[in-house]
Design a protein around this motif. Structure first.
Motif, PDB file in Angstrom:
ATOM      1  N   THR A 241       5.878   5.076  -2.923  1.00 23.98           N
ATOM      2  CA  THR A 241       7.367   5.288  -3.044  1.00 23.98           C
ATOM      3  C   THR A 241       7.545   7.126  -3.245  1.00 23.98           C
TER       4      THR A 241
ATOM      5  N   ALA B  44      10.073  -1.130   2.445  1.00 28.18           N
ATOM      6  CA  ALA B  44      10.405  -2.002   1.872  1.00 28.18           C
ATOM      7  C   ALA B  44      10.045  -3.516   2.059  1.00 28.18           C
ATOM      8  N   ARG B  45      10.189  -3.886   2.647  1.00 30.35           N
ATOM      9  CA  ARG B  45       9.185  -5.571   3.084  1.00 30.35           C
ATOM     10  C   ARG B  45       8.124  -5.474   1.969  1.00 30.35           C
TER      11      ARG B  45
ATOM     12  N   ARG C  79       8.550  -4.862  -2.209  1.00 33.63           N
ATOM     13  CA  ARG C  79       8.940  -6.378  -2.681  1.00 33.63           C
ATOM     14  C   ARG C  79       7.691  -7.272  -2.973  1.00 33.63           C
ATOM     15  N   GLN C  80       6.538  -7.221  -2.020  1.00 35.30           N
ATOM     16  CA  GLN C  80       5.787  -8.083  -2.122  1.00 35.30           C
ATOM     17  C   GLN C  80       5.139  -7.707  -3.370  1.00 35.30           C
TER      18      GLN C  80
ATOM     19  N   GLY D 125       6.327  -5.204  -6.316  1.00 33.79           N
ATOM     20  CA  GLY D 125       7.466  -4.368  -7.490  1.00 33.79           C
ATOM     21  C   GLY D 125       8.208  -3.474  -6.816  1.00 33.79           C
TER      22      GLY D 125
ATOM     23  N   THR E  15       9.377   0.145  -4.913  1.00 38.24           N
ATOM     24  CA  THR E  15      10.351   0.269  -3.371  1.00 38.24           C
ATOM     25  C   THR E  15       9.819   1.063  -2.365  1.00 38.24           C
ATOM     26  N   TYR E  16       8.775   1.293  -2.012  1.00 41.22           N
ATOM     27  CA  TYR E  16       8.358   1.506  -0.355  1.00 41.22           C
ATOM     28  C   TYR E  16       6.683   0.908  -0.357  1.00 41.22           C
TER      29      TYR E  16
END
Length: 234
Positions: free
Chosen positions: A179, A211-212, A215-216, A218, A220-221
């Protein structure tokens, strides 16, 4: 990855082409550099086939891509870039690639290797497969004095690479929070003008991809890797 690492630890990234490491791992490289790691990059091919324009002269393109890679490396804080200059698209036919990478490993003595996952299902690019396999073969050879002994006669010594990060993996098991360094990654990618000029919406594509991954876990990137510990006893 632990929250902190001793300064002076070394990463050696092995890419098939100029821009491979930046697209796949640029945020991680920038983060590790900010944490005190010294990052080295070896680019195996000359990148001379990196265009679909029949009017492009391969030698000129190769020279341009070296300039772009140097600029991107400076943006990410990479200490030095080595260009092996093997013909683009023909890396799997290079007979001395493992020997040359072993020489690099013994000279740089990395604590972490970063390269392509050669076992990615349906990976079509032969250079990606060849670079990853050669890098992993060199990990084994680097630590064994019976591989390429003339290198040892020249004053180099064996070295065990304790950690391997493979990018492009189908089944990653380690995620790096990028991030804080994502903008540096985008700035490095922008240096590869010969490649990204034909990729409208590059920033948006990278945002969606990282980003995907984020998300895995928590974040942002994030960037994702398969991590190996070749000489671990367990």
């Amino acid at each position: 990855m632990s929250a902190s690492q001793p300064e002076g630890r070394r990463v050696l990234a092995i890419s098939a082409h100029p821009d491979d490491a930046d697209f796949t791992s640029g945020g991680s490289i920038a983060r590790w550099q900010a944490e005190g790691w010294i990052v080295h990059l070896a680019v195996c091919t000359d990148g001379s086939k990196g265009s679909h324009d029949p009017a492009v002269e391969p030698a000129r393109l190769a020279a341009r891509r070296q300039e772009e890679q140097r600029a991107a490396a400076e943006t990410l804080g990479i200490a030095d870039v080595v260009f092996l200059n093997h013909p683009d698209g023909e890396l799997n036919g290079v007979p001395d690639l493992v020997a040359h990478l072993t020489w690099l490993f013994r000279r740089i003595r990395p604590h972490r290797l970063l390269s392509w996952d050669p076992w990615r299902h349906y990976e079509l690019h032969p250079d990606h497969r060849a670079a990853g396999l050669a890098a992993l073969d060199a990990v084994l050879a680097t630590g064994n004095p019976h591989y390429f002994p003339p290198q040892l006669a020249e004053g180099l010594t064996t070295h065990q690479v304790p950690e391997v990060y493979l990018y492009g993996a189908d089944e990653p098991d380690a995620w790096v929070d990028v991030t804080a360094t994502f903008e540096r990654k985008l700035a490095a990618l922008a240096c590869h003008r010969s490649q990204v000029a034909r990729l409208p919406g590059l920033a948006e594509d990278m945002q969606r991809c990282n980003a995907r991954y984020g998300r895995q876990k928590g974040y942002t990137y994030a960037e994702a890797f398969k991590v190996l510990h070749p000489f671990c006893d367990t």
